[in-house]
Scaffold this active site. Structure first.
Site, PDB file in Angstrom:
ATOM      1  CG  HIS A  75      27.244  32.895  64.667  1.00 58.04           C
ATOM      2  ND1 HIS A  75      28.397  32.197  64.425  1.00 58.04           N
ATOM      3  CD2 HIS A  75      26.651  33.047  63.463  1.00 58.04           C
ATOM      4  CE1 HIS A  75      28.509  31.941  63.140  1.00 58.04           C
ATOM      5  NE2 HIS A  75      27.458  32.453  62.533  1.00 58.04           N
TER       6      HIS A  75
ATOM      7  CG  ASP B  68      44.751  21.715  46.754  1.00 55.45           C
ATOM      8  OD1 ASP B  68      44.800  22.273  47.870  1.00 55.45           O
ATOM      9  OD2 ASP B  68      45.700  21.682  45.960  1.00 55.45           O
TER      10      ASP B  68
ATOM     11  CE  LYS C 165      46.537  24.435  45.046  1.00 54.05           C
ATOM     12  NZ  LYS C 165      47.488  23.442  45.454  1.00 54.05           N
TER      13      LYS C 165
ATOM     14  CD  GLU D  32      31.682  29.559  60.561  1.00 49.22           C
ATOM     15  OE1 GLU D  32      32.469  29.365  59.632  1.00 49.22           O
ATOM     16  OE2 GLU D  32      30.868  30.496  60.588  1.00 49.22           O
TER      17      GLU D  32
END
Ligand code: ADP
Length: 569
Positions: free
Chosen positions: A554, A456, A380, A248
Site C-alpha cells: 500500500h 447501482d 440497500k 484505490e
C-alpha cells in the site's frame, strides 16, 4: 513556526533595559508621577520602613517589660504603624510585583519552551514520516475564477433568470430542449450563485440526453473515475478481463494477482444458486387475526398460480417465484420474489407487486397499503433476510490453488492462509458481530465492478455479503478457496448500464444488453464474474496479509508522492 517563537531570555532582558535612543517613544511610566527622583523616594521609604519597624519593636519590648497592654497605643505608635504599612505597600509595589512576575514569567517561559520543543519534535517526526517539505506560509485567499460554460447572449439571459429565481433550474432541459445547453447554463448559474468554481469537473464529452429522465437530474458535469483491468480471469473455462473503476491504489493490481494464481491452477468454477429480485410492501389490518388470514392466503400453494398470472402482467420478463410473509402485530410484510431477465429488476418487481396489491383489494378490502416498500425487501441496507434468503443472484464460486502457486505467485503457504481465514474472516467477523461480512474485502471488488458496469452503487451494501472459506486439500498440499455471495444485484439492461462508458465495460465482458437467446443469462454471467473477481481479490489480499506485505504494497501503490498541500481548496 518562527512566528510563534518567543524572544530568548537575554533579548527579554535587553528589551527591559532603558535605551537612550528610544527616549522619544518610551511610554510614560508610573514613577514619572512622583514629585522626587526615584532613587530619593526609594531611599526615604526604605529608611522609614526600617526605622519605624525598629521603633515599634522597641516599644513592644518595653510594654512587655512594664506589663502594659499591647493594644493601648500612643499617638506616636499609631503614626509609626501607619508609616510602616505605607512604606511596606510602597516597597512591595516597587520590588515585590517584579519579583513575583519574574517567577511567573520564568515558569511560563519554561512551559512554553517545553511545549515548543515537543512541537518541534512532533513536526520533525511528522516531516520524516511523510517526507513532505515544510508548509509554505499561507497565501492570501484569491477570489475564485469562475469559468463560464455558455457562449451566446441568449444563454446569458437564461443564466440570469436562473440566478434570480425566475427559471427553476430543474426545468432547463424541458424549456430549452437541448440537454447539453441546459447543463452548461445550470453550471454557470451555480457558479455565480455559490461563487465557487467548478473548474476540474468536466462538462464536455458527455451525452446528457442519455441520462435524461432515468439516470441523473440537474446535471452540471460528470465525475471521472479511472478504469483498470484485472485478468484474464479464467472462470468456467472462459477468460474474462474484468473492468474495475476505482481510485484505490493496489486494488486492481491485487485482484490481477489473484486472477493470475487462479488461472495458473486451471481456473475457478461457479454456480448460480438462485436468481430472484424481491420487493416487500407493508400492509395493515384492523386485527392481527385478519393480517394472518392474508399471510395464509398468500403462502397457500393453491393460490400461487392466480397470483403469478396477476404479477407477471407487469413485464414479459418478470416471473413470480414466491411470496414470504412476516408479521408484526396487525401489520404484514409481503416479500415477493421474481426473476427479472437481464434487468437488475427493481422496477419490474415493483410493478408486479403493485398489480397483486390492486388484485388483493377485492378479497381484502380492509387491507391498508402503507407502503410499496416495507424494508423487508431489503434494498440497500444490511439485513439478515438478504444474507439468509438471498436477493438478486446467489452465487458460489470456488478454485483449488496448487501449493507451488501459493508459494511462487502469492508468496505464502497454505497453512498460513487457512489459519488466517479462520481467525480473520470467520472468528474475527463473528467477534465483530458481522452481518454477511465474513470476508476480507469483497466490497472493494464489487464496488469497482459496479461502477465500471453501470450497476447501482448503493446496492453494494447487500451485494458484498460474502463468506470466504479456505481449506487445505490433497493431503494438505493445496488450497481450496470459495466465496459464497447470496445477494449480488446486477443487471445488463436498464439503469446506468446503457450509458456509453458503462456499456463499453459490459461489452468487454461480453454481457452487454439483453440476451436474445436466453433472457437473464447475461446478468447471471455478470454476477458470476463479480463472484470470480471477488474470489481473486480475496485470495490475493489474504495472501498479502499472511505474508505481511499489506502495508508495504500500500505504501508503494496507494500513497501519492505529490505534494497534497497544493490540492487543497
Ligand atoms: P430495473 O427493473 O432493473 O429497474 P428497468 O425497468 O430500468 O430495469 O429495465 C428493464 C427494461 O428492459 C424493461 O422495460 C424490460 O422490458 C426491458 N428488457 C428488454 N430485454 C430485457 C431482458 N432480456 N431482461 C430484462 N428486461 C429486458
Amino acid at each position: 513556526m518562527d512566528l510563534r517563537r518567543r524572544p530568548p531570555p537575554n533579548a527579554t532582558a535587553a528589551a527591559k533595559r532603558p535605551t537612550t535612543t528610544t527616549t522619544t517613544t518610551t511610554p510614560p511610566k508610573a514613577s514619572d508621577a512622583l514629585p522626587l527622583p526615584l532613587y530619593l523616594t526609594n531611599a526615604i521609604f526604605f529608611t522609614l520602613f526600617f526605622s519605624v519597624a525598629y521603633y515599634l519593636l522597641h516599644r513592644w519590648r518595653d510594654k512587655i517589660r512594664t506589663s502594659t497592654p499591647l493594644h493601648l497605643l500612643t499617638f506616636s505608635e499609631i503614626s509609626a504603624i501607619v508609616s510602616l504599612i505605607a512604606s511596606f505597600i510602597y516597597l512591595l509595589g516597587f520590588f515585590g510585583i517584579d519579583f513575583v512576575q519574574s517567577f511567573i514569567a520564568r515558569n511560563s517561559n519554561d512551559a512554553w519552551e517545553e511545549e515548543e520543543e515537543n512541537e518541534q519534535q512532533k513536526l520533525e517526526q511528522h516531516r520524516r514520516a511523510t517526507q513532505i517539505l515544510p508548509t509554505p506560509p499561507p497565501q492570501p485567499q484569491q477570489p475564485e475564477t469562475l469559468i463560464p460554460s455558455i457562449s451566446s447572449a441568449d444563454d446569458e439571459e437564461i443564466v440570469c433568470s436562473v440566478v434570480d429565481g425566475r427559471t427553476p433550474s430543474y426545468s432547463l432541459e424541458s424549456r430549452i430542449g437541448d440537454c447539453f445547453r441546459a447543463a452548461a447554463i445550470r453550471r454557470d448559474a451555480l457558479q455565480r450563485v455559490t461563487g465557487r468554481s467548478l473548474k476540474g469537473l468536466p462538462l464536455e464529452g458527455f451525452d446528457y440526453d442519455s441520462i435524461l429522465g432515468q439516470c441523473c437530474e440537474m446535471p452540471v458535469g460528470y465525475v471521472q473515475i479511472p478504469v483498470g483491468v484485472a485478468g484474464p480471469l479464467l472462470l468456467d473455462g472462459v477468460q474474462y478481463v474484468v473492468p474495475m473503476a476505482t481510485t484505490e491504489g493496489c486494488l486492481v493490481a491485487s485482484t490481477n494477482r489473484g486472477c493470475k494464481a487462479i488461472s495458473a491452477c486451471g481456473g475457478a468454477s461457479s454456480v448460480v444458486l438462485r436468481d430472484g429480485m424481491s420487493r416487500a410492501p407493508v400492509v395493515r389490518f384492523g386485527t392481527a387475526k385478519r393480517a394472518a388470514e392474508l399471510k395464509f392466503f398468500l403462502e397457500d400453494p393453491l393460490n400461487f398460480d392466480t397470483l403469478s398470472v396477476v404479477f407477471n402482467r407487469s413485464s414479459r420478463f418478470a416471473r413470480l417465484q414466491g411470496v414470504q410473509c412476516a408479521m408484526a402485530g396487525k401489520n404484514v410484510y409481503l416479500r415477493f420474489t421474481c426473476s427479472t431477465g437481464d434487468a437488475m429488476g427493481m422496477n419490474m418487481v415493483s410493478k408486479g407487486v403493485q398489480n397483486v396489491l390492486d388484485f388483493l383489494q377485492n378479497d381484502f378490502p380492509d387491507m391498508d397499503v402503507i407502503g410499496i416498500s416495507g424494508n423487508y425487501c431489503s434494498d440497500k441496507k444490511p439485513a439478515a433476510v438478504n444474507w439468509i434468503e438471498g436477493r438478486g443472484k446467489s452465487i458460489v464460486c470456488e478454485a483449488i490453488i496448487k501449493e507451488e502457486v501459493v508459494t511462487k505467485v502469492l508468496k505464502t503457504n497454505v497453512a498460513a492462509l487457512v489459519e488466517l481465514n479462520m481467525l480473520k474472516n470467520l472468528a474475527g467477523s463473528a467477534v465483530a458481530g458481522a452481518l454477511g461480512g465474513y470476508n476480507a474485502h469483497a466490497s472493494n471488488i464489487v464496488s469497482a465492478i459496479f461502477l465500471a458496469t453501470g450497476q447501482d452503487p448503493a446496492q453494494n451494501v447487500e451485494s458484498s455479503h460474502c463468506i470466504t472459506m479456505m481449506e487445505s486439500v490433497n493431503e494438505g498440499r493445496d488450497l481450496h478457496i470459495s466465496v459464497t455471495m447470496p445477494s449480488i444485484e446486477v443487471g445488463t439492461v436498464g439503469g446506468g448500464t446503457q450509458l456509453a462508458s458503462q456499456s463499453a465495460c459490459l461489452n468487454l465482458l461480453g454481457v452487454k444488453g439483453a440476451s436474445k437467446e436466453s433472457p437473464g443469462s447475461n446478468s447471471r454471467l455478470l454476477a458470476k464474474i463479480v463472484a470470480g473477481a471477488v474470489l481473486a481479490g480475496e485470495l490475493s489480499l489474504m495472501s498479502a496479509i499472511a505474508a505481511g506485505q499489506l502495508v508495504r504494497s500500500h505504501m508503494k501503490y496507494n500513497r501519492s508522492s505529490r505534494d497534497v498541500s497544493n490540492c487543497t481548496s
